[in-house]
Design an enzyme around this catalytic site. Structure first.
Site, PDB file in Angstrom:
ATOM      1  CG  ASP A 214      -1.730   1.231   1.376  1.00  0.00           C
ATOM      2  OD1 ASP A 214      -1.609   2.129   0.521  1.00  0.00           O
ATOM      3  OD2 ASP A 214      -2.496   1.309   2.358  1.00  0.00           O
ATOM      4  CD  GLN A 217      -0.252   8.909   3.795  1.00  0.00           C
ATOM      5  OE1 GLN A 217       0.448   9.870   3.487  1.00  0.00           O
ATOM      6  NE2 GLN A 217      -1.529   9.055   4.137  1.00  0.00           N
ATOM      7  CE  LYS A 240      -4.238   9.050   1.411  1.00  0.00           C
ATOM      8  NZ  LYS A 240      -5.013   9.769   2.422  1.00  0.00           N
TER       9      LYS A 240
HETATM   10  C1  LIG Z   1      -1.664   4.233   3.972  1.00  0.00           C
HETATM   11  C2  LIG Z   1      -2.976   4.526   3.327  1.00  0.00           C
HETATM   12  N1  LIG Z   1      -3.595   3.559   2.642  1.00  0.00           N
HETATM   13  C3  LIG Z   1      -4.764   3.761   2.020  1.00  0.00           C
HETATM   14  C4  LIG Z   1      -5.398   4.972   2.076  1.00  0.00           C
HETATM   15  C5  LIG Z   1      -6.710   5.121   1.388  1.00  0.00           C
HETATM   16  O1  LIG Z   1      -6.612   5.978   0.293  1.00  0.00           O
HETATM   17  P1  LIG Z   1      -7.978   6.415  -0.405  1.00  0.00           P
HETATM   18  O2  LIG Z   1      -8.813   7.029   0.660  1.00  0.00           O
HETATM   19  O3  LIG Z   1      -7.572   7.381  -1.447  1.00  0.00           O
HETATM   20  O4  LIG Z   1      -8.578   5.174  -0.954  1.00  0.00           O
HETATM   21  C6  LIG Z   1      -4.790   6.023   2.796  1.00  0.00           C
HETATM   22  C7  LIG Z   1      -5.397   7.358   2.904  1.00  0.00           C
HETATM   23  O5  LIG Z   1      -6.494   7.600   3.338  1.00  0.00           O
HETATM   24  C8  LIG Z   1      -3.575   5.787   3.423  1.00  0.00           C
HETATM   25  O6  LIG Z   1      -2.961   6.746   4.128  1.00  0.00           O
END
Ligand SMILES: Cc1ncc(COP(=O)(O)O)c(C=O)c1O
Ligand SMILES: Cc1ncc(COP(=O)(O)O)c(C=O)c1O
Lengths: 422, 154, 422, 154
Positions: A214, A217, A240
């Site tokens: 994932d 970040q 992000k």
């Molecule tokens: C580490 C991490 N994974 C996944 C997500 C999910 O991203 P999104 O809300 O764009 O699907 C986030 C942010 O919210 C995140 O910080």
């Protein structure tokens, strides 16, 4: 600090109209980029130009605007691929966010587990194991939990040390010959930790498990190179990394995408359809049912161009400077405890903390009255909070437009917080 | 951002010196509520005797607003007829949904009128209502004689 | 023609910057709105304002911009709800497009069928039946096919008459006591037919089946009132109703949403999470994992405001005028055959046709050289093409900005097409 | 939009008078290809004898570009050594991916040079390549002696 921080932050800030905003009568100090980043005018302009000049549905018609829209959309795919060092644009799937990208993976397992003739790497049965960590965002935890619940597989996880690092002591026990997939966060959104991916990836490969990251970040702050990482898939998200909402990405090895069953089905992902039966197009189309986020892809491409023009090495160096400055400033505040690594090494400038006995809601509220935007709550990482014995934290996070002055304002505003609740 | 409007003296006082805390026996209804966005929690019990709320007891983790709100709740509905407690609950809920425009009746809502400012802060309205949601739920459970300690969150 | 067409089309056109565009040296005649509509400046301006002033992630923090963003996002939900006459905003789920909205429904069935304690209305077993029609867009066909494949249920369908209407002769046989769900298109994207929903809905209710509509082509052109329709769910999509890409909607009855298992999982859809186990929030959050398309919701709300300001009755009257004008003009072209109803009653101004023996690709290409954008191909409705013995059609489609002059240009350009390929 | 550049006389001629159509026996490899965006189809067979393409036969539904391209393909590779056919296939594919910038060799590509203009139209490149994809696939099948009539589409 590996590279010298040579970002011209003032020049960068001039590209972000929102940074001129006032909150009440105070200038905005936006320290909530880990939740969502701000977008430079280059991104919004590119989207506006597209909407006002080339807007059309893609891939399905022969008219000029449809060709331009298709070019723009596929150009964005190629831009993402080169940004992460992917061998081919066809390995990049556009989704709506990271969360969908991860669900696309978990549903590949779920669907393969009920379909005949599925690739055995994706079939899960009781006895099979799935590995995550105790520092996951819910986006990389709950989908795997649900998958295990629906297939009978077992979810296991690596722990987190007191200093907020991945605990690799039992790596060989947790990742073992029953493990079919390891999915873990590249950079923790709560702790700010940059994980040592190599050790985990090597162990996953050793036991023949698929392994993915994932990188939600990570992609905004560090150079990400999928080949160098040696992983099978990564997920990340546009909003992000200076891009728009409504678009995320899954990258996976071409061969893997070929073996995965489709997830969402509908238009544009088919080869041929009768009432009785459908055959599917190859990746990436196979995973992109329906009208994709076309304008958003255009904005994302502009965001990547913007980051590339700054240079990801410089972006990283600035991030590390901000991490160091934040840790220093916050570390000196009486009654403040940082949750996560207290040194800027292998860390981004996302710093969670507790402050005396004051609830993060109250901390955030008072900071807001000073124009300072931080995030408070469990940051979609409740198990990580639980690991550190808290239900919520206050989190400050930086991006390319963050200044030391904003961090100074945060630090001194904490004294005001203390005064209100003393 | 007028902080004083939000953090009224009365609220800070209830936060720092909460009334009626602790979980007590006997009780006929218990509710556990979680605010999913921040993880704040409350467990609240009601002991109903002869149509009166003979005791309201609670334990909670949360911000100043949610803790002060629970404390004010205790003051308002403890040892009060159930019907009257329900009326106060409705009045308070209405006030919280008023976006700062509510004109609460100080006679019935007492210290709770200090929450008028909170209703301007949509992100904090949930904090102020958490305890009241628990009360509502606990009363339903008490009536249905479902005193098992299960709330919405489990 | 039920209402008088009182749209001021020239005033409307002034709101759409893209309509000033030239294709080569010809003014654009955009007759491809069924694929995607154009967006008025009101929509792009609203999104721009949001990006430059209030951009933040929603629902998760206490700072001012987060509150503004949450308000904007939830305000968009309320706007959608009132646009379709939904009793509560909580019945509206934001997705990325119609396709995801329909997949959300099919995965509710798929997941319920493997989970313990699921609502029996959503569990599918061999012997159970699912009903669609022969005029579906692939988005409302392939997901149900896949669902049947994965659960052992049987897919059945209502046919289409030679004049492009739903064939209700065997309605009572096809929709029967084994039917668990009927999902059919409100308006056909290939034929332009507005379906007689009442008969099908009544029969579905009679046998106790759930019933829903793919309203992707209805919501942009007709007043849609979910209470009046009496259905259980509808799906529609932002980019066809003057809104942005990257956002779609599922509406379903609150009670049903409560009973459905979650689809995508991750952040923002949970109540509480431990490493072992997750409980879920109520709808709509339960179905909106991850960061939603926030800026897109803002754009969608502006699009709905725009349509409401025109008045959906007027929008519909204009659409019907355009349908009549197209059918008249095209009907007079030698060698042209309309596929679909040849009268403007119960029909939108989306007209598919074949032209002599000339392949639609070639028709579309020559039209493009005249600045006329139409769609060519199977329009993601291969079975409907097959029903009419063609592999592809040329399709012209209108929206609020379409003029009779553009239709005249289409008709005369067909003579040029004939000349090239004669 | 210079139509004449796209619809060259040569192309229209091949479209109106396609060469070599029809499916013939014998054959060692057959391929069925579908263009998923428009539904165009071709079935193409190759009969290989002594390293030569002794016959290329096909049946197709499609637009002028895809039909003309199949007809030109027939002219170029029928009765030609397999190696040479492959070279032409590569040359033609390269030309189609040239975005209008290709400078094809008229000696080897003959009528196919007329497709240079098509390469400027990304939406039509797939049409021009459909027959060639079938040829590539059919040759692989012939070599692998997999003469079963299964193509990518079934
Ligand atoms: C580490 C991490 N994974 C996944 C997500 C999910 O991203 P999104 O809300 O764009 O699907 C986030 C942010 O919210 C995140 O910080
Ligand atoms: C009738 C119908 N259903 C579904 C869709 C799919 O919509 P989307 O591509 O926005 O998911 C479309 C349009 O493409 C359509 O016309």
């Amino acid at each position: 600090m590996e590279a010298v921080n040579s970002l011209d932050v003032e020049a960068v800030r001039a590209d972000f109209p929102i940074l001129q905003r006032k909150i009440g009568d105070k200038p905005l100090a936006y320290l909530d980029s880990a939740a969502t980043s701000q977008k430079p005018a280059q991104v919004t302009d590119a989207m506006r130009r597209f909407s006002d000049y080339s807007n059309a549905n893609i891939s399905r018609s022969v008219h000029t605007m449809a060709a331009e829209a298709t070019d723009a959309y596929e150009g964005a795919r190629a831009k993402v691929a080169s940004f992460i060092g992917a061998p081919s644009p066809d390995e990049v799937i556009f989704t709506k966010n990271s969360t969908e990208a991860i669900n696309l993976m978990t549903y590949a397992f779920q669907n393969a587990s009920v379909e005949r003739g599925a690739d055995p790497r994706f079939t899960l049965r009781p006895g099979d194991e799935v590995v995550v960590t105790e520092m996951e965002h819910h986006a990389n935890l709950v989908p795997w939990q649900q998958l295990c619940l629906r297939t009978g597989a077992t979810l296991r996880w690596l722990g987190v040390t007191d200093s907020g690092r991945l605990d690799l002591d039992d790596l060989h026990e947790v990742v073992n010959e029953r493990t079919k997939v390891v999915s873990f966060t590249h950079v923790s959104n709560l702790l700010g930790t940059v994980n040592p991916t190599a050790a985990v990836v090597a162990r996953a490969k050793e036991v023949g498990a698929l392994v993915g990251l994932d990188s939600s970040q990570a992609a905004p702050h560090l150079p990400v190179d999928v080949a160098g990482l040696g992983v099978d898939f990564i997920a990340f998200t546009g909003h992000k990394m200076l891009g728009p909402t409504g678009i995320g990405m899954l990258w996976a090895r071409a061969e893997l995408l070929g073996a995965m069953p489709p997830f969402l089905s509908g238009g544009s992902m088919i080869e041929t359809v009768t009432m009785e039966r459908t055959t599917f197009a190859g990746p990436p189309a196979k995973f992109e049912a329906g009208t994709p986020p076309v304008a958003e892809a255009v904005g994302l491409a502009a965001a990547i161009e913007y980051l590339e023009a700054l240079g990801m090495d410089h972006v990283r160096a600035h991030e590390q400077d901000m991490a160091g400055y934040m840790l220093e400033g916050l570390g000196a505040v009486d009654g403040l405890t940082v949750i996560g690594p207290d040194v800027p090494t292998d860390r981004i400038a996302t710093v969670s903390f507790t402050f005396a006995d004051i609830h993060p809601h109250d901390v955030g509220q008072v900071l807001d009255s000073e124009g300072i935007a931080v995030r408070v709550g469990h940051h979609c990482a409740k198990p990580t909070c639980a690991r550190f014995g808290v239900t919520a934290t206050t989190r400050a996070s930086a991006h390319v437009y963050t200044t030391t002055d904003e961090i100074d304002r945060l630090v001194s505003a904490l004294e005001k917080v203390r005064k209100v609740f003393a | 951002m007028d902080l004083d409007e939000l953090y009224q003296e009365v609220i800070l006082d209830h936060y720092k010196h909460p009334r009626g805390t602790g979980l007590r026996e006997p009780y006929e209804g218990e509710s556990h509520q979680v605010n999913p966005t921040c993880g704040d929690e409350i467990t609240l019990r009601v002991h109903v005797e002869d149509g009166r709320l003979a005791d309201v007891s609670y334990q909670n983790v949360g911000c100043s607003i949610s803790k002060a709100s629970a404390s004010v709740l205790y003051e308002l509905v403890n040892d009060v007829p159930v019907d009257e407690a329900r009326t106060k609950m409705d009045e308070f809920t209405e006030l919280m949904n008023s976006k700062g425009l509510g004109e609460p009746d100080e006679d019935t809502l007492e210290d709770a009128v200090a929450f008028t400012g909170v209703s301007k802060y949509p992100m904090r309205v949930k904090c102020a209502l958490l305890g009241w949601m628990a009360l509502k739920d606990a009363l339903i459970r008490a009536e249905a004689s479902v005193p098992t300690p299960r709330g919405g969150a489990e």
